[in-house]
Design a protein around this motif. Structure first.
Motif, mmCIF file in Angstrom:
data_model
loop_
_atom_site.group_PDB
_atom_site.id
_atom_site.type_symbol
_atom_site.label_atom_id
_atom_site.label_comp_id
_atom_site.label_asym_id
_atom_site.label_seq_id
_atom_site.Cartn_x
_atom_site.Cartn_y
_atom_site.Cartn_z
ATOM 1 N N MET A 149 2.318 -49.383 59.881
ATOM 2 C CA MET A 149 1.776 -48.787 58.658
ATOM 3 C C MET A 149 1.406 -47.334 58.919
ATOM 4 S SD MET A 149 -1.577 -49.918 56.414
ATOM 5 C CE MET A 149 -0.997 -51.601 56.211
ATOM 6 N N LYS A 150 1.769 -46.457 57.993
ATOM 7 C CA LYS A 150 1.409 -45.055 58.133
ATOM 8 C C LYS A 150 -0.111 -44.895 58.130
ATOM 9 C CE LYS A 150 5.693 -43.322 56.135
ATOM 10 N NZ LYS A 150 6.336 -42.554 55.030
ATOM 11 N N ARG A 153 -2.351 -44.454 54.878
ATOM 12 C CA ARG A 153 -2.600 -45.683 54.130
ATOM 13 C C ARG A 153 -3.659 -46.528 54.820
ATOM 14 N NH1 ARG A 153 1.872 -50.439 52.910
ATOM 15 N NH2 ARG A 153 0.462 -51.837 51.782
ATOM 16 N N GLN A 154 -3.637 -46.532 56.158
ATOM 17 C CA GLN A 154 -4.633 -47.320 56.890
ATOM 18 C C GLN A 154 -6.033 -46.747 56.684
ATOM 19 O OE1 GLN A 154 -3.605 -49.022 60.756
ATOM 20 N NE2 GLN A 154 -1.656 -47.914 60.677
ATOM 21 N N ARG A 156 -7.090 -45.009 54.077
ATOM 22 C CA ARG A 156 -7.512 -45.240 52.692
ATOM 23 C C ARG A 156 -7.978 -46.671 52.474
ATOM 24 N NH1 ARG A 156 -2.979 -41.900 51.929
ATOM 25 N NH2 ARG A 156 -1.604 -43.657 51.455
ATOM 26 N N ALA A 165 -8.873 -46.219 44.148
ATOM 27 C CA ALA A 165 -7.727 -45.740 44.942
ATOM 28 C C ALA A 165 -7.670 -44.218 44.922
ATOM 29 C CB ALA A 165 -6.435 -46.335 44.388
ATOM 30 N N ALA A 169 -8.162 -41.790 48.215
ATOM 31 C CA ALA A 169 -7.128 -40.823 48.587
ATOM 32 C C ALA A 169 -7.729 -39.432 48.750
ATOM 33 C CB ALA A 169 -6.023 -40.816 47.536
ATOM 34 N N GLN A 172 -9.809 -39.435 51.935
ATOM 35 C CA GLN A 172 -8.947 -39.396 53.125
ATOM 36 C C GLN A 172 -8.488 -37.965 53.405
ATOM 37 O OE1 GLN A 172 -4.768 -39.960 52.740
ATOM 38 N NE2 GLN A 172 -5.125 -38.476 54.374
ATOM 39 N N ASN A 187 1.434 -39.245 56.888
ATOM 40 C CA ASN A 187 2.743 -39.902 56.793
ATOM 41 C C ASN A 187 3.307 -40.300 58.147
ATOM 42 O OD1 ASN A 187 3.041 -39.758 53.925
ATOM 43 N ND2 ASN A 187 3.452 -37.565 54.140
ATOM 44 N N CYS A 205 -11.136 -43.874 59.587
ATOM 45 C CA CYS A 205 -11.122 -45.233 59.044
ATOM 46 C C CYS A 205 -12.543 -45.755 58.836
ATOM 47 C CB CYS A 205 -10.364 -46.174 59.989
ATOM 48 S SG CYS A 205 -8.576 -45.957 60.015
#
Length: 311
Positions: A149-150, A153-154, A156, A165, A169, A172, A187, A205
């Protein structure tokens, strides 16, 4: 699960300790403030034991169970705005303290004691609900990242709805800018990151959930000195912003660089919890083992007293 105590628990944490030099097993640092009249985190008399089969029995099917006590009578606290470093040998059980604060209990574990978070006494269910919603973990291993997983995304994470969401974003992107991660890093996959970048992603995270307390479990292994110092500076910035950090490490030199107070871990418990300033001289330290740690530091020329050490 964590045991509940009697009705005096609330009064215990609401007491104003601002003028006390020593209370609840610890002394204060300059940054130690009781916002709201209580600690951010208070662990009292924690015990962790495991029910295990006796490996000395020759026949596995007839092996008897025994109880192994790993942590006993452990007390430690974290104030808002400070870093408390739990220092001790690798493999001594320090990670079990982190697991207990996060409500991560193995099925064969028995956990006793009392934990308060932000003035509220918590049981196991409370700690589980707080995980990622007030208390966040910075793990010691990059294996905690999903290799498929990029990383953006992890960081977020899982959003509750479209509005959440969008908020995640934006946060992040803000965190990546704050910690020197270029926008395109979002990415990338974990294997494409350097060791220092991985550490900062793990911190992001934890921070994306806007916690009050970060539990950092050995956040610097495998990093050279410059990267390790930078990783700890990030935790320092979080604490300076009003958060609390429980830093679990075996590197006492790095701990003394960044922490406000040190909790010395030995034989499954904290033997002394004191201000970093008290490491200026062994005469300011109370426990013999803490004094031996002081003498073992390179800056003190490994000054072992005549007659040998006490550890």
């Amino acid at each position: 699960m964590v045991e509940q105590s009697n009705e005096s628990a609330f009064a215990h944490e609401q007491t104003d300790h601002a003028s006390a030099e020593l209370h609840h097993h610890h002394s204060h640092a300059t940054a130690s403030k009781h916002i709201g009249g209580h600690h951010l985190l208070q662990v009292e008399n924690l015990g962790v034991s495991f029910s295990m089969y006796d490996s000395s029995d020759r026949c596995f099917f007839r092996a008897r169970k025994r109880t192994v006590q790993v942590i006993h009578d452990l007390s430690v606290s974290v104030h808002a705005g400070e870093i408390v470093a739990v220092v001790g040998a690798s493999g001594s059980g320090k990670t079990l303290l982190a697991d207990s604060v996060l409500g991560l209990f193995e099925p064969n574990a028995t956990v006793t004691g009392t934990i308060w978070f932000d003035g509220r006494q918590c049981d196991a269910r409370d700690l589980e609900r707080l995980r990622g919603r007030g208390i966040s973990l910075v793990p010691q291993s990059s294996a905690n990242l999903d290799p498929l997983m990029k990383v953006g995304r992890q960081v977020r994470g899982v959003a509750k709805d479209a509005e959440d969401a969008k908020r995640r974003a934006a946060l992040q992107r803000e965190l990546f800018a704050r910690y020197g991660l270029e926008p395109q890093v979002a990415n990338l996959y974990p294997f494409e990151l350097s060791g220092g970048m991985v550490r900062r992603v793990l911190l992001c995270c934890a921070l994306v959930d806007e916690p009050k307390l970060i539990v950092a479990d050995e956040p610097t292994p495998g990093l050279d000195l410059d990267l390790a110092v930078r990783a700890l500076d990030d935790l320092r910035s979080f604490a300076d912003g009003g958060g609390g950090v429980l830093l679990i490490t075996h590197d006492i030199e790095l701990a003394l660089r960044v922490a406000d107070r040190v909790a010395v871990f030995k034989d499954g418990t904290v033997v002394e919890e004191t201000a970093v300033a008290n490491f200026a001289s062994p005469d300011l330290l109370r426990h013999p083992f803490t004094k031996e740690l002081w003498r073992a530091l390179p800056d003190h020329d490994f000054d072992i007293p005549k007659g040998g050490g006490t550890c």
